[in-house]
Design an enzyme around this catalytic site. Structure first.
Site, mmCIF file in Angstrom:
data_model
loop_
_atom_site.group_PDB
_atom_site.id
_atom_site.type_symbol
_atom_site.label_atom_id
_atom_site.label_comp_id
_atom_site.label_asym_id
_atom_site.label_seq_id
_atom_site.Cartn_x
_atom_site.Cartn_y
_atom_site.Cartn_z
ATOM 1 N N CYS A 262 -0.816 -35.628 -47.105
ATOM 2 C CA CYS A 262 -0.823 -34.159 -47.171
ATOM 3 C C CYS A 262 0.580 -33.712 -46.802
ATOM 4 O O CYS A 262 0.830 -33.230 -45.704
ATOM 5 C CB CYS A 262 -1.863 -33.571 -46.225
ATOM 6 S SG CYS A 262 -3.563 -34.097 -46.563
ATOM 7 N N ALA A 264 3.114 -31.511 -47.892
ATOM 8 C CA ALA A 264 3.795 -30.211 -47.816
ATOM 9 C C ALA A 264 3.714 -29.632 -46.398
ATOM 10 O O ALA A 264 2.700 -29.804 -45.721
ATOM 11 C CB ALA A 264 3.145 -29.246 -48.806
ATOM 12 N N PRO A 265 4.799 -29.000 -45.936
ATOM 13 C CA PRO A 265 6.041 -28.675 -46.639
ATOM 14 C C PRO A 265 7.112 -29.760 -46.592
ATOM 15 O O PRO A 265 8.220 -29.537 -47.049
ATOM 16 C CB PRO A 265 6.530 -27.430 -45.896
ATOM 17 C CG PRO A 265 6.051 -27.641 -44.494
ATOM 18 C CD PRO A 265 4.717 -28.343 -44.614
ATOM 19 N N LYS A 268 7.461 -34.008 -42.126
ATOM 20 C CA LYS A 268 7.137 -35.370 -41.692
ATOM 21 C C LYS A 268 7.545 -36.389 -42.756
ATOM 22 O O LYS A 268 7.935 -37.513 -42.421
ATOM 23 C CB LYS A 268 5.639 -35.461 -41.375
ATOM 24 C CG LYS A 268 5.204 -34.551 -40.224
ATOM 25 C CD LYS A 268 3.712 -34.683 -39.955
ATOM 26 C CE LYS A 268 3.256 -33.737 -38.855
ATOM 27 N NZ LYS A 268 3.299 -32.318 -39.284
ATOM 28 N N ASP A 310 -5.405 -34.592 -55.137
ATOM 29 C CA ASP A 310 -6.360 -34.487 -54.045
ATOM 30 C C ASP A 310 -6.481 -35.858 -53.386
ATOM 31 O O ASP A 310 -6.829 -36.839 -54.059
ATOM 32 C CB ASP A 310 -7.707 -34.020 -54.594
ATOM 33 C CG ASP A 310 -8.745 -33.767 -53.509
ATOM 34 O OD1 ASP A 310 -8.628 -34.352 -52.404
ATOM 35 O OD2 ASP A 310 -9.683 -33.000 -53.766
ATOM 36 N N CYS A 382 -3.022 -30.412 -36.324
ATOM 37 C CA CYS A 382 -2.405 -29.465 -35.382
ATOM 38 C C CYS A 382 -3.509 -28.584 -34.802
ATOM 39 O O CYS A 382 -3.516 -27.363 -34.963
ATOM 40 C CB CYS A 382 -1.313 -28.649 -36.065
ATOM 41 S SG CYS A 382 -1.822 -27.805 -37.578
#
Length: 445
Positions: A262, A264-265, A268, A310, A382
Site C-alpha cells: 500500500c 502511496a504516497p 516508506k 488491489d 497508523c
C-alpha cells in the site's frame, strides 16, 4: 495556533473556514476541501480549520449552552468556528477577542445577513463569561476531550491507564520531522547545514531510526530546506520512519525482491530504497495516488516498479515470483495521526473500525502466500486501536497455528504518541516526537 500569514481579510478566511467545517460535517475530507480553496487564502484557511477541528467538541458544547436551539448549518458552522478560535487553549491567541468577534460578524453579514446579530450576541456573551462557560462545557466528555463519544470509549477501553493523555495529546501540534537520505549524508551533518541557516533542530534519540531522523524546532516550507529539491531529505514522522529499518533488518541481500503493498504516497517506499539495493514493487489500489509515489522517487533519484492493483486480488498483478520481504502498511482508521489530520476523528464512524479490521485481515491472508520461505513481512497501521494492531496480529497467528508464521520478539508493537512511550528527544527538543503506530514483524518458516 500561530497567526496565519495572509493578505486575505480575516472575515473572508472565517467564511471559507466555516464552509470547510460544514463540509467535514457532511463527510468530506478536510484535505480535499482545502485543496479547492483559492490559493491566496489556502494557508490561512488551513490554519484556522485545523484549529477548529481540534476544538470542535468544546465549541459545540458551548454553542449548545448559549444557544440551545440549533441554528441552520451555515450559521452553526461559522459560529462554532469562531467559538473554537475563542476557546482558551493555553496557547497565545493570534487575534484579539474584539477583532475575532468583529470579523466573524462581518463574515455573517456576507454569509447569512439575518444571523449577524445572533452571532454577535453569542460570541460577546462567550467572551464575557468565558471561564464559566468553558468550565461547564468541560463537564461533558465531548467538551473535555474533543472526540466523538464512541472514540473516547474505544480509547478508554484499549488504554485504560493512558486514555486521557492520549486524547489530550491529539490536540497538540505535531513536530516537524525530517528523514535524511541515508545514501546522501548523515543526520549529524544535516544538523550542521540547518544550523548554518539559523534553524534550530535535533536528532531523534532512537537507535531504530539509524541517526537519520531530525526534528526542527519550528516548521518551515520544504522549499527552504537545504537539499530538499535534490533529494537529500524528506518530511516523515519518526514513527513512520520505523517501517523501512524494521523490514530491512540486518540487511536484505542486494537485489532482494520486495513488495510495498500500500505504497502511496511513497515515503516508506523511498526509505526502503535509501537503505538497500532492492527489486521493489510499489503497489497501490489508487492510480491517482501513485503519481505522488513516482514524484517522490524522481526527486530522490530512486527506481521502483510502480503499479496499480488491489493487494487482495493477487491474480491481477502478481507474476508468480515470491517476495523476500513485504511491507503491508494497511488502510486503517488513522487514529494515531489525528494531530496531523484533526478532521479524521469527526469523519470516522464506529462501523468503520470493524470494516477496516476485516480489510486488514483479508490483505494479510492474501499476501502471506506470496512471501518466500524464510521471508519477513512487516504489518503496520497508523492506529491507536488494538483491533487494528495487536488483536489483528494475534488473530492472524492463531489462524496460522501450524507454525509457518511467527512474531519477532523485537516487534515494536503499539507506539503511543506520548512522551513516556517510545523515542525521547535530545536536550531542548519538544517531547512526544512520534505519531501513534502499530508494527509487527512476522517471519515465515
Amino acid at each position: 495556533m500561530t497567526s496565519p500569514t495572509s493578505s486575505v481579510p480575516l472575515s473572508r478566511l472565517l467564511d471559507l473556514t466555516a464552509d470547510a467545517v460544514q463540509a467535514v460535517r457532511a463527510g468530506r475530507s478536510l484535505t480535499d476541501v482545502i485543496a479547492r480553496v483559492p490559493a491566496d487564502a489556502r494557508p490561512g484557511v488551513q490554519a484556522l480549520a485545523f484549529h477548529t477541528m481540534r476544538w470542535l467538541g468544546s465549541a459545540g458544547e458551548v454553542r449548545a449552552l448559549v444557544a440551545p436551539k440549533s441554528p441552520p448549518p451555515n450559521v452553526e458552522s461559522l459560529l462554532v468556528t469562531a467559538l473554537a478560535l475563542l476557546w482558551p487553549t493555553g496557547e497565545p491567541a493570534p487575534y484579539t477577542d474584539h477583532t475575532l468577534v468583529d470579523q466573524a460578524v462581518n463574515a455573517a453579514r456576507h454569509r447569512t445577513p439575518v444571523a449577524a446579530g445572533f452571532i454577535n450576541a453569542v460570541l460577546r456573551r462567550f467572551v464575557r463569561e468565558r471561564d464559566k462557560l468553558a468550565a461547564a462545557a468541560r463537564h461533558q466528555p465531548l467538551g473535555a476531550f474533543n472526540h466523538p463519544l464512541w472514540w473516547i470509549e474505544r480509547v478508554r477501553h484499549d488504554w485504560p491507564t493512558q486514555w486521557q493523555a492520549l486524547l489530550e495529546a491529539a490536540n497538540v501540534h505535531p513536530p516537524f520531522t525530517l528523514r535524511v537520505n541515508h545514501r546522501r549524508g548523515s543526520g549529524e551533518a544535516y544538523l550542521q547545514r540547518l544550523a548554518a541557516q539559523g534553524r534550530a533542530a535535533s536528532l531523534v534519540d532512537d537507535p531504530a531510526l539509524l541517526g537519520q531522523a531530525v526534528v526542527l524546532a519550528e516548521p518551515c516550507p520544504v522549499t527552504q530546506l537545504p537539499g530538499f529539491a535534490e533529494g537529500e531529505v524528506s518530511v516523515q514522522d519518526a514513527a513512520a520512519q520505523r517501517a523501512a529499518p524494521l523490514l530491512v533488518g540486518d540487511g536484505l541481500p542486494a537485489g532482494a525482491r520486495v513488495l510495498d503493498a500500500c505504497a502511496a504516497p511513497g515515503g516508506k517506499t523511498a526509505h526502503l530504497l535509501e537503505l538497500a539495493e532492492l527489486d521493489l514493487l510499489a503497489l497501490d489500489s489508487d492510480p491517482t495516488r501513485l503519481v505522488r509515489v513516482q514524484e517522490n522517487l524522481n526527486r530522490l533519484q530512486l527506481k521502483a516498479e510502480v503499479r496499480a492493483g488491489d493487494a487482495r486480488d493477487t491474480a491481477a498483478w502478481w507474476d508468480g515470483r515470491p517476495f523476500d520481504a513485504i511491507l503491508l502498511d494497511a488502510p486503517c482508521s488513522a487514529s494515531g495521526i489525528v494531530r496531523r489530520h484533526p478532521d479524521v476523528r469527526w469523519l470516522r464512524r464506529p462501523d468503520d473500525i470493524s470494516s477496516l479490521a476485516r480489510l486488514q485481515a483479508e490483505m494479510l491472508e492474501a499476501l502471506w502466500p506470496l512471501l518466500a520461505p524464510g521471508g519477513r513481512l512487516v504489518y503496520a497501521t497508523c492506529s491507536l486501536f488494538r483491533s487494528e494492531g495487536a488483536e489483528q496480529i494475534d488473530a492472524f497467528l492463531q489462524r496460522h497455528g501450524g507454525g509457518d508464521a511467527s512474531l519477532d520478539p523485537l516487534s515494536p508493537g503499539h507506539l503511543l504518541p506520548l512522551a513516556d512511550n517510545g523515542p525521547q528527544p535530545s536536550a531542548g527538543a519538544p517531547r512526544a516526537l512520534h505519531d501513534g503506530f502499530y508494527y509487527a514483524l512476522l517471519h515465515k518458516a
